[in-house]
Design a protein around this motif. Structure first.
Motif, PDB file in Angstrom:
ATOM      1  N   ALA A 114       0.819  -1.215   0.000  1.00  0.00           N
ATOM      2  CA  ALA A 114       0.000   0.000   0.000  1.00  0.00           C
ATOM      3  C   ALA A 114       0.848   1.258   0.000  1.00  0.00           C
ATOM      4  N   GLN A 115       2.156   1.092   0.282  1.00  0.00           N
ATOM      5  CA  GLN A 115       3.050   2.249   0.397  1.00  0.00           C
ATOM      6  C   GLN A 115       3.936   2.456  -0.830  1.00  0.00           C
ATOM      7  N   TYR A 116       3.775   1.633  -1.859  1.00  0.00           N
ATOM      8  CA  TYR A 116       4.705   1.673  -2.987  1.00  0.00           C
ATOM      9  C   TYR A 116       4.606   2.935  -3.830  1.00  0.00           C
ATOM     10  N   ALA A 117       3.438   3.561  -3.892  1.00  0.00           N
ATOM     11  CA  ALA A 117       3.239   4.740  -4.728  1.00  0.00           C
ATOM     12  C   ALA A 117       2.107   5.575  -4.146  1.00  0.00           C
ATOM     13  N   PRO A 118       2.010   6.846  -4.525  1.00  0.00           N
ATOM     14  CA  PRO A 118       0.913   7.682  -4.025  1.00  0.00           C
ATOM     15  C   PRO A 118      -0.448   7.101  -4.380  1.00  0.00           C
ATOM     16  N   VAL A 119      -1.379   7.170  -3.451  1.00  0.00           N
ATOM     17  CA  VAL A 119      -2.734   6.662  -3.662  1.00  0.00           C
ATOM     18  C   VAL A 119      -3.687   7.837  -3.844  1.00  0.00           C
ATOM     19  N   PHE A 120      -4.441   7.822  -4.936  1.00  0.00           N
ATOM     20  CA  PHE A 120      -5.388   8.892  -5.228  1.00  0.00           C
ATOM     21  C   PHE A 120      -6.840   8.432  -5.168  1.00  0.00           C
ATOM     22  N   THR A 121      -7.071   7.124  -5.263  1.00  0.00           N
ATOM     23  CA  THR A 121      -8.439   6.612  -5.164  1.00  0.00           C
ATOM     24  C   THR A 121      -8.469   5.417  -4.220  1.00  0.00           C
ATOM     25  N   THR A 122      -9.505   5.368  -3.394  1.00  0.00           N
ATOM     26  CA  THR A 122      -9.738   4.226  -2.507  1.00  0.00           C
ATOM     27  C   THR A 122     -11.156   3.728  -2.751  1.00  0.00           C
ATOM     28  N   THR A 123     -11.260   2.490  -3.196  1.00  0.00           N
ATOM     29  CA  THR A 123     -12.558   1.901  -3.521  1.00  0.00           C
ATOM     30  C   THR A 123     -12.851   0.769  -2.554  1.00  0.00           C
ATOM     31  N   THR A 124     -14.015   0.805  -1.924  1.00  0.00           N
ATOM     32  CA  THR A 124     -14.430  -0.300  -1.058  1.00  0.00           C
ATOM     33  C   THR A 124     -15.260  -1.283  -1.878  1.00  0.00           C
ATOM     34  N   LEU A 125     -15.029  -2.556  -1.659  1.00  0.00           N
ATOM     35  CA  LEU A 125     -15.736  -3.617  -2.375  1.00  0.00           C
ATOM     36  C   LEU A 125     -15.651  -4.905  -1.569  1.00  0.00           C
ATOM     37  N   ASP A 126     -16.338  -5.905  -2.015  1.00  0.00           N
ATOM     38  CA  ASP A 126     -16.253  -7.242  -1.410  1.00  0.00           C
ATOM     39  C   ASP A 126     -15.994  -8.207  -2.558  1.00  0.00           C
ATOM     40  N   TYR A 127     -14.733  -8.266  -2.982  1.00  0.00           N
ATOM     41  CA  TYR A 127     -14.400  -8.988  -4.214  1.00  0.00           C
ATOM     42  C   TYR A 127     -14.612 -10.496  -4.085  1.00  0.00           C
ATOM     43  N   ASP A 128     -14.455 -11.050  -2.881  1.00  0.00           N
ATOM     44  CA  ASP A 128     -14.588 -12.498  -2.714  1.00  0.00           C
ATOM     45  C   ASP A 128     -15.903 -12.905  -2.049  1.00  0.00           C
ATOM     46  N   LYS A 129     -16.811 -11.930  -1.869  1.00  0.00           N
ATOM     47  CA  LYS A 129     -18.157 -12.203  -1.345  1.00  0.00           C
ATOM     48  C   LYS A 129     -18.150 -12.920   0.006  1.00  0.00           C
ATOM     49  N   ASP A 130     -17.209 -12.542   0.873  1.00  0.00           N
ATOM     50  CA  ASP A 130     -17.179 -13.172   2.201  1.00  0.00           C
ATOM     51  C   ASP A 130     -17.836 -12.294   3.260  1.00  0.00           C
ATOM     52  N   GLY A 131     -18.422 -11.177   2.831  1.00  0.00           N
ATOM     53  CA  GLY A 131     -19.106 -10.295   3.763  1.00  0.00           C
ATOM     54  C   GLY A 131     -18.225  -9.257   4.414  1.00  0.00           C
ATOM     55  N   ASN A 132     -16.899  -9.297   4.159  1.00  0.00           N
ATOM     56  CA  ASN A 132     -15.980  -8.328   4.734  1.00  0.00           C
ATOM     57  C   ASN A 132     -15.576  -7.291   3.684  1.00  0.00           C
ATOM     58  N   THR A 133     -15.390  -6.060   4.126  1.00  0.00           N
ATOM     59  CA  THR A 133     -15.012  -4.981   3.215  1.00  0.00           C
ATOM     60  C   THR A 133     -13.554  -5.123   2.791  1.00  0.00           C
ATOM     61  N   ASP A 134     -13.333  -5.097   1.480  1.00  0.00           N
ATOM     62  CA  ASP A 134     -11.991  -5.114   0.912  1.00  0.00           C
ATOM     63  C   ASP A 134     -11.689  -3.732   0.330  1.00  0.00           C
ATOM     64  N   LEU A 135     -10.429  -3.472   0.033  1.00  0.00           N
ATOM     65  CA  LEU A 135     -10.018  -2.162  -0.484  1.00  0.00           C
ATOM     66  C   LEU A 135      -9.256  -2.311  -1.786  1.00  0.00           C
ATOM     67  N   LEU A 136      -9.486  -1.394  -2.691  1.00  0.00           N
ATOM     68  CA  LEU A 136      -8.710  -1.301  -3.928  1.00  0.00           C
ATOM     69  C   LEU A 136      -8.095   0.088  -3.968  1.00  0.00           C
ATOM     70  N   LEU A 137      -6.766   0.146  -3.926  1.00  0.00           N
ATOM     71  CA  LEU A 137      -6.037   1.413  -3.909  1.00  0.00           C
ATOM     72  C   LEU A 137      -5.381   1.636  -5.267  1.00  0.00           C
ATOM     73  N   CYS A 138      -5.600   2.808  -5.844  1.00  0.00           N
ATOM     74  CA  CYS A 138      -5.001   3.140  -7.146  1.00  0.00           C
ATOM     75  C   CYS A 138      -4.384   4.531  -7.079  1.00  0.00           C
ATOM     76  N   GLY A 139      -3.455   4.791  -7.997  1.00  0.00           N
ATOM     77  CA  GLY A 139      -2.832   6.109  -7.989  1.00  0.00           C
ATOM     78  C   GLY A 139      -1.696   6.229  -8.977  1.00  0.00           C
ATOM     79  N   ASN A 140      -0.497   6.511  -8.459  1.00  0.00           N
ATOM     80  CA  ASN A 140       0.731   6.812  -9.196  1.00  0.00           C
ATOM     81  C   ASN A 140       0.843   8.312  -9.481  1.00  0.00           C
ATOM     82  N   MET A 141       2.072   8.730  -9.796  1.00  0.00           N
ATOM     83  CA  MET A 141       2.344  10.125 -10.124  1.00  0.00           C
ATOM     84  C   MET A 141       3.498  10.158 -11.122  1.00  0.00           C
ATOM     85  N   ASP A 142       3.143  10.447 -12.356  1.00  0.00           N
ATOM     86  CA  ASP A 142       4.139  10.400 -13.441  1.00  0.00           C
ATOM     87  C   ASP A 142       4.877  11.715 -13.607  1.00  0.00           C
ATOM     88  N   HIS A 143       4.195  12.835 -13.359  1.00  0.00           N
ATOM     89  CA  HIS A 143       4.800  14.153 -13.604  1.00  0.00           C
ATOM     90  C   HIS A 143       5.379  14.696 -12.294  1.00  0.00           C
TER      91      HIS A 143
END
Length: 207
Positions: A114-143
């Motif tokens: 989670a610390q490898y690059a700047p995070v600009f979006t945080t999306t909550t989801l339940d990708y494996d349908k186990d009833g627990n909240t999962d997180l999808l972190l996206c970002g990067n900074m090229d310029h």
């Protein structure tokens, strides 16, 4: 920002941004500083400083004169009067979760990915349908400035939540994410996730 950076900050020695129209040309001059051995130094190079404020050339006629100059030497106390100051003492990507009792927020444990690059979006989801909240972190900074380098190590960081405030990293081979570029927006539409990437077309992933 994350922790995969040459910038180190603490409560006592934060990153600092001083800003003022130092040379009275009608334009605000921002000066980013970091502490090195307990002294705050401008992060900009001499060339960048002179491009911004040519009036500083007589004060720093060569690189050697500027190399060891902390911020309180680069600018006199009189010049610093009226300057604004912003600070940052925490750069880690973090997740705070309510304990549900007294409105206190607890810092959840996030894996190193989670610390490898700047995070600009945080999306909550339940990708494996186990009833627990999962997180999808996206970002990067090229310029970025050359001295910082590109921050592009985030390919879509999927984190599995255990429902108790802890998250574990799902490897790319399993998650299937291979996002490149500066992701700045994520939207779910009819079960598909659409990713807005600066300068590129929209990318879509479906579970």
């Amino acid at each position: 920002m994350g922790l995969n950076t040459q910038c180190n900050v603490t409560d006592k020695e934060p990153a600092e941004m001083y800003y003022k129209d130092f040379d009275d040309n009608g334009s605000i001059d921002p000066i980013l500083c970091f502490y090195i051995q307990h002294k705050s130094y401008p992060y900009i190079t001499r060339d960048e400083l002179l491009d911004q404020m040519s009036t500083m050339r007589p004060r720093f006629p060569d690189y050697n004169s500027y190399a060891d100059a902390p911020i309180n030497v680069v600018f006199t106390p009189e010049e610093m009067k009226g300057a604004g100051r912003l600070t940052a003492n925490y750069l880690a990507t973090a997740c705070f979760i309510s304990n549900g009792k007294n409105n206190r927020l607890l810092n959840a444990t996030l894996p190193p990915q989670a610390q490898y690059a700047p995070v600009f979006t945080t999306t909550t989801l339940d990708y494996d349908k186990d009833g627990n909240t999962d997180l999808l972190l996206c970002g990067n900074m090229d310029h970025t400035r050359v001295r910082f380098g590109k921050y592009d190590a985030n390919y879509g960081v999927l984190l599995k939540g255990d429902g108790k405030g802890k998250f574990s990293y799902i490897p790319q081979q399993t998650s299937g994410f291979k996002l490149t570029g500066d992701v700045r927006s994520v939207m779910e539409v009819n079960g598909a996730y659409l990713f807005g990437v600066n300068g590129k077309g929209i990318k879509a992933y479906r579970q």
